[in-house]
Structures are given as C-alpha cells and as structure tokens.
Design a protein around this motif. Structure first.
Motif, short mmCIF file in Angstrom:
data_model
loop_
_atom_site.label_atom_id
_atom_site.label_comp_id
_atom_site.label_asym_id
_atom_site.label_seq_id
_atom_site.Cartn_x
_atom_site.Cartn_y
_atom_site.Cartn_z
N UNK A 321 0.75 -1.26 -0.02
CA UNK A 321 -0.09 0.09 0.12
C UNK A 321 0.98 1.28 0.15
N UNK A 322 0.30 2.28 -0.54
CA UNK A 322 1.08 3.71 -0.16
C UNK A 322 0.36 4.38 0.96
N UNK A 323 1.41 4.65 1.97
CA UNK A 323 0.99 5.21 3.14
C UNK A 323 1.62 6.40 3.32
N UNK A 324 1.08 7.54 2.79
CA UNK A 324 1.72 9.05 3.18
C UNK A 324 1.08 9.21 4.74
N UNK A 325 1.65 9.93 5.26
CA UNK A 325 1.50 10.08 6.82
C UNK A 325 1.75 11.39 7.36
N UNK A 326 1.04 11.93 8.38
CA UNK A 326 1.23 12.92 9.20
C UNK A 326 1.84 12.53 10.64
N UNK A 327 3.08 13.51 10.94
CA UNK A 327 3.35 13.54 12.20
C UNK A 327 2.36 14.24 13.11
N UNK A 328 2.33 14.36 14.36
CA UNK A 328 1.61 14.87 15.37
C UNK A 328 2.26 15.97 16.39
N UNK A 329 1.74 16.91 16.43
CA UNK A 329 1.97 18.01 17.25
C UNK A 329 0.76 18.47 18.06
N UNK A 358 3.32 15.73 6.12
CA UNK A 358 2.36 16.71 6.69
C UNK A 358 2.50 16.53 8.34
N UNK A 359 1.96 17.50 9.05
CA UNK A 359 1.85 17.49 10.50
C UNK A 359 0.36 17.63 10.88
N UNK A 360 -0.03 16.83 11.86
CA UNK A 360 -1.65 16.75 12.10
C UNK A 360 -1.61 17.73 13.51
N UNK A 361 -2.64 18.51 13.39
CA UNK A 361 -2.95 19.51 14.44
C UNK A 361 -4.64 18.99 14.89
N UNK A 362 -4.71 18.74 16.22
CA UNK A 362 -6.27 18.96 16.73
C UNK A 362 -6.68 20.27 17.15
N UNK A 363 -7.56 20.84 16.66
CA UNK A 363 -8.15 22.39 16.73
C UNK A 363 -9.23 22.14 17.79
N UNK A 364 -9.67 21.08 17.99
CA UNK A 364 -11.21 21.04 18.97
C UNK A 364 -11.51 19.60 19.09
N UNK A 365 -12.51 19.18 19.73
CA UNK A 365 -12.86 17.92 20.12
C UNK A 365 -13.90 17.52 19.10
N UNK A 366 -14.98 17.21 19.82
CA UNK A 366 -16.18 16.45 19.16
C UNK A 366 -17.61 17.04 19.92
N UNK A 411 -5.72 19.32 9.69
CA UNK A 411 -6.37 19.81 10.95
C UNK A 411 -7.52 19.11 11.19
N UNK A 412 -7.82 18.46 12.42
CA UNK A 412 -8.97 18.20 12.85
C UNK A 412 -9.80 19.54 13.21
N UNK A 413 -10.90 19.53 12.72
CA UNK A 413 -11.95 20.54 13.16
C UNK A 413 -13.21 20.29 12.79
N UNK A 414 -14.12 20.00 14.24
CA UNK A 414 -15.49 19.93 14.01
C UNK A 414 -16.38 21.06 14.08
N UNK A 421 -10.99 29.34 12.79
CA UNK A 421 -9.53 29.81 13.47
C UNK A 421 -8.53 29.01 12.67
N UNK A 422 -8.90 27.78 12.08
CA UNK A 422 -8.02 27.11 11.43
C UNK A 422 -7.57 27.85 9.97
N UNK A 423 -8.67 28.36 9.32
CA UNK A 423 -8.48 29.21 8.21
C UNK A 423 -7.63 30.37 8.63
N UNK A 424 -7.86 31.01 9.46
CA UNK A 424 -7.30 32.15 10.13
C UNK A 424 -5.71 31.78 9.86
N UNK A 425 -5.35 30.91 10.93
CA UNK A 425 -3.85 30.33 10.85
C UNK A 425 -3.45 30.08 9.81
#
Length: 612
Positions: A321-329, A358-366, A411-414, A421-425
């Motif tokens: 498989x091809x597995x592109x990946x994001x690290x986490x901060x 890529x790098x993954x960011x959580x902006x909020x929860x659920x 970015x995770x955004x629910x 805020x994500x689009x702002x940053x």
C-alpha cells in the motif's frame, strides 16, 4: 470521529484473520493470546428506486486509443479487455481496454488497440463488461489502528450499553487471565451527558484496569482500578484541554475527555512494534478487499512505536500500500528543535511507500462530548462554546513554522469556530511565507459557515469530509439537543465545497468507521440517508453526484497527498493501482451502490486481492 452504524445487514468477513504465532500476539498486559475480532461487513437494504433523485450525467464517449511510446515496444504483462473502464481522467472518460507492463499503465483505449501489447506471456483478462476504477484512496485513516481488532474488545456497531457489557463479558470469558483490558468503539449518545459510568465496568472487571476508547477517539471509559492506578481522585484538577467527568457525589465518574485521557495513558503498556505490524497486516488485508491501496495516516508521534512499526513493515517488503503520513504536534510541545526533528523524519521517509509530508493538529474535540469549538454556545449549555485546544498566538506561530518548513498541515476541526480559526492560521502562514502549493487540509468539517467554505477555495485548502457519517441517526438526535435544530440541519456540507471549486477528498477515519468500505461512503455522499429510513435525508441540498463521489475517493485523494501524477486515475504512465467491480455503480440505482463488490484489487500492477 463518529462511527456510523447506519449500515444494517451484516455478513461475516471471512478472510481477514491475521496469522501469527501465539507469542507474537500477547500484549505485555495479557497472559493469554487474543484471537482477532474480525470486522463485519454490513450492507444496507436498498432504498426504493424512486428515491434515487440525483441522476448521473451522461458519460463521456470512449477515449481514442492512447499508448506510451516509451513502453510500447515490448509486450504488456497484463491486459484488460471488454470492460467499462472509468478512467477518472479530466474528461471523466470510459474506455474498453487497458494494458499494464510492470507497475505502469501503458495503454488505455479500445479493444482493437490491444494487439500491439499482447504477446504469448501476456495475461489477458476478459472483463465481460465489468467496471474498472482507479484503486481507492482513503484520505484520513488510522491504519495503525488495525491493532485494535487484533488484540482488543471491539464495541463498534453495538447499539446499547447492555450490548457493550455482553461483549466485554464474552471477551473476558474467551481470554481468561488478562492483566488488563483494552477496547474501543463505544458511543456517547448511548449514555448521559457525563458519559458512561465506571460502575458498569467495576461489576464486570473489578480487579484489572480497563481502558475503552470511544468511537471518536476523544474520550475513554475506565473502571475504578484504572482511576486508582492513575491516581485520579475527586480532587484531581482537569488538565489543560481536557475534562474529568464527575458523578453526583463529585467523584470521577469513569469518563475522561480529550487531554484528560493522557492521565491514564501509562496504566497499560503500549503495543510493541511487532504487535502493531500484525495490526498493519490486518488493516492492509481488509483495505485491499475494499479496493483501497492508498491511505493517509494522520497523527503519528515521532517517538511512538507506531512509526517504528511502519518502517519495519515497509522494509519487510510486505507493505503493498501507499501510506502517506502526518506526524503529530499539540499545544504541549515545547521542544524548540521539534521542527528540525520533523524535517529529519521526513527526509528518512520520502522515497518509498511510506512518506511523511504532513503534520497533524487537533483544533477542537467533538460535539457529542461538548468539546467541539462553536461560534455560538451549545443549545443546552448557553454559557459554553466548547474548547479551542490551542492558544491562537502559539497556533499562528506553529502553523507559520510548519508551512515555512514545507509541511502540509492537516487539521482536525469539528465546530464552525474551529474551522474559522484554522483558516485564520493558514492565512497567517501564507501571509508570512508567501503563497505556495501547500495543499493544507481540514478534516471532519461537521459545522462550517458558508463564508468559510469560500475561504477554502481562496486559500487552496483541501476539504476532507467523512461521507459515511452523512445520515439522520442517533448522533443527529443528540445534535438536535446539543446544537439546536437549525445547526443540526446543516451538518456535514459536501456539495457546497464542490460548488466553490474546493478539492474534496473523502475519508473514513478508520477505525472510527467500520467497515471503511468506500462504496458505502460513495452511496452516503449521494443519498445522505439510511437505507431503512430513505425519506430522512440529512441536508438534501448537499447531495452530490456519483461521479463527484468517485473522484473524492480517487483523483482528489491522490491530489490531497501530492500523488496525482502517480495514481488516482487510469492514464498512461501512471501506476497500475486499480480495482474491478462486479457491478457498474454509475448504472445502479443510487441506493444500491453499497451492494457492488470488489472482485479484484491491483497494486503496482500486481493482484493483491481476489474475491471468492
């Protein structure tokens, strides 16, 4: 994110067992090996045909024969003829035939053109009219989460607290002598707002720690033994960005939200790389059966065993498989050299099937745990808008630094405020560094304001929704209570993104969605309804065409991962990642798309799955 258990008719998936020695399957917390819990393929009963209100546009005529001058001198290894090959090229053309040499497509066109590519050693497949598509791309799937069904109690698709208890009891009976129990898949809508109680687990397993992840991955359900081992009492303060739920007496109730889940993270030891590899094999076998050959893995810690396992899996040669990946901060990261470490990891994982871009960011929860960040307060919490997990100034600095280093930001955004805020940053990062082909992405997108959808297009941000969740179900019922009717009735925009020219790449968020079958996702994107309640459509205006849904799982997914020149469409010079379906989903009633099945899956021109 949310699991959608809307799919009704279940049949056991018979071929996904993971073969390994008993010793290799024993987590450090277990005294007995666990038998893998096989996923269930659940299908939906068909909608009445007159409910199929979205008509597919007329297909383009077949392409003229195209061949590669560089590769046409030698015969092909594989040819497919007499088929309906939907190329997903720019013209959305369909052709009869293809030829493959090695891992590359060397011809697409009509059957007559195959003679130049067919030799004595060429394998010829008569499709007999079957449909061929590019192999699917899942643009947000935790492939490393395959370790869960191999070693843990699986609660996905169960519809009551009693069913959870029965599943846990059965699991413990089948695996006696456990020193700790892990599991996942429970749903918040089945419990009160404060979440499930530790008392339920204490009755079942009072003497061993129990840690069960929610289906969305944003909460855990634990027993008293776990709270004791973690030192969590009624006086333990909520950590920044997290919440410890309490009962009427003020004691921890057994549910931990967001960053509070970290408080129990070390009660049970992590899986070893060897165990994670078994989970990756399990996921890969399942993914191939659904026609998936590329999956974007979001949010791997740079020092996690998961990253080492992925590297070992690729080196073994078993990764198909091809597995592109994001690290986490996350906001707690204060290492000034973190960007440099990310860059080093990217350089080490760039030339094979495993790629870090890529790098993954959580902006909020659920929303179901009231941790999504909203523009307006929750309907039943009038003074509360949820939580933004980042300080805006630190967020801007982090995004600008990642963008400057050339990383894609995922970015995770629910909530609608989280998306804004994500689009702002991301706009701030562009202002600081200049415009580039960054393809930053925002995923899940449960609530998004109309003005912000336009900003996706302006900033070149990729939308990564989860169409499996587009339905009026228990989560919708809870959303009415927490969001109010108006906001509940505009959840999960889809067509609005397409209409604004935004690249839309669909995802399952596996193991949140089980099974992660793209054919189910395609149907949900088109109907936005459960098959047993076809008249209940979630935001009818957001339904899209079958063609757009196919693109979202193929060429758009390739684009989101900077792979559109390699995969995502069936064109000369691209990799021969493709699938054969038993039914033509462009000609089926919309409510029957999920009934189509993958007959064969090819990766790099090699068959990696064949149905029985």
């Amino acid at each position: 994110m949310k699991n959608r258990f809307a799919l009704i008719l279940g049949v056991l998936f018979l071929v996904l067992g993971v073969a390994c020695t008993p010793e290799a399957r024993i987590p450090a917390t277990l005294s007995q090996p666990l038998e893998p819990t096989l996923p269930v393929i659940v299908t939906e009963t068909s909608l009445p045909k007159n409910e199929a209100t979205i008509q597919s546009p007329q297909l383009a005529t077949s392409l003229p024969a195209v061949k590669s001058s560089a590769l046409s001198d030698s015969k092909a290894d594989l040819v497919l003829k007499n088929g309906f090959i939907y190329t997903v090229d720019k013209k959305r053309s369909n052709v009869q035939a293809m030829a493959v040499k090695g891992d590359t497509i060397v011809y697409v066109g009509d059957d007559a053109g195959l003679s130049a590519f067919t030799g004595e050693q060429t394998k010829v497949i008569d499709l007999a009219g079957k449909m061929v598509l590019p192999a699917f791309v899942d643009s947000h799937a935790h492939a490393n989460g395959g370790v869960s069904p191999v070693y843990e109690v699986v609660l996905n698709n169960l519809e009551s607290a009693d069913a959870y208890q029965q599943a846990i009891v059965a699991f413990l009976e089948k695996n006696p002598g456990l020193q700790g129990l892990k599991g996942a898949g429970w749903m918040d809508p089945l419990f009160p707002p404060e979440g499930p109680s530790k008392d339920i687990l204490d009755k079942i397993a009072p003497d061993i720690p129990v840690i069960l992840d929610s289906v969305d991955g944003h909460s855990v359900w634990v027993n008293s033994k776990t709270l004791q081992m973690a030192g969590i009492t009624k006086d333990t303060p909520d950590p920044e960005g997290g919440r410890i739920e309490h009962d009427a007496s003020g004691n921890p109730s057994g549910a931990l939200r967001e960053a509070a889940t970290d408080l129990v993270a070390e009660v049970l030891p992590p899986y070893t790389p060897e165990q994670i590899i078994e989970g990756l094999k399990y996921y890969q076998k399942m993914a191939h059966s659904f026609g998936i050959t590329t999956a974007f893995i979001p949010g791997i810690g740079i020092d996690w065993n998961d990253l080492e396992a992925l590297r070992q899996f690729e080196k073994s040669g078993e990764m198909k498989m091809r597995l592109p990946m994001a690290l986490k901060t996350d906001p707690k990261d204060n290492d000034p050299a973190l960007i440099e470490k990310f860059i080093a990891a990217r350089q080490e994982n760039q030339n094979g099937l495993l790629k870090i871009n890529a790098v993954k960011i959580f902006m909020d929860g659920v929303i179901e745990s009231y941790t999504a960040y909203l523009e307006q307060p929750y309907a039943n919490k009038p003074d509360y808008q949820g939580e933004l997990l980042w300080d805006p100034q630190k967020l801007n600095k982090t995004c600008a630094a990642l963008d400057k280093a050339g990383f894609q930001i995922h970015v995770h955004a629910i909530g609608d405020a989280a998306s804004r805020v994500t689009l702002d940053c991301l706009a701030y990062a562009r202002q600081q560094n200049g415009a580039r082909d960054a393809r930053h992405a925002i995923t899940h997108l449960q609530l998004v304001s109309e003005n912000d959808i336009k900003r996706f297009a302006e900033l070149g941000v990729v939308a990564v929704p989860d169409p499996y969740w587009f339905a009026i179900d228990d989560f919708y019922t809870q959303a009415i209570e927490s969001l109010g009717q108006e906001r509940a009735d505009r959840q999960y925009p889809m067509k609005s993104f397409f209409d604004q020219g935004v690249v839309v790449a669909s995802a399952s968020d596996y193991p949140v969605t089980i099974p992660p079958n793209p054919l189910n996702g395609i149907e949900k994107g088109v109907t936005r309804a459960l098959s047993d309640t076809p008249d209940d459509v979630l935001v009818p205006a957001e339904r899209v065409s079958v063609e757009d849904m196919i693109a979202s799982f193929t060429i758009n997914g390739a684009y989101a991962n900077f792979m559109e020149k390699e995969i995502g469409s069936l064109e000369v010079g691209k990799k021969a990642d493709m699938i054969v379906l038993d039914k033509n989903i462009l000609q089926l009633p919309l409510s029957e798309i999920h009934l189509a099945q993958v007959v064969q899956t090819y990766f790099d021109g090699q068959e990696v799955f064949q149905s029985e």
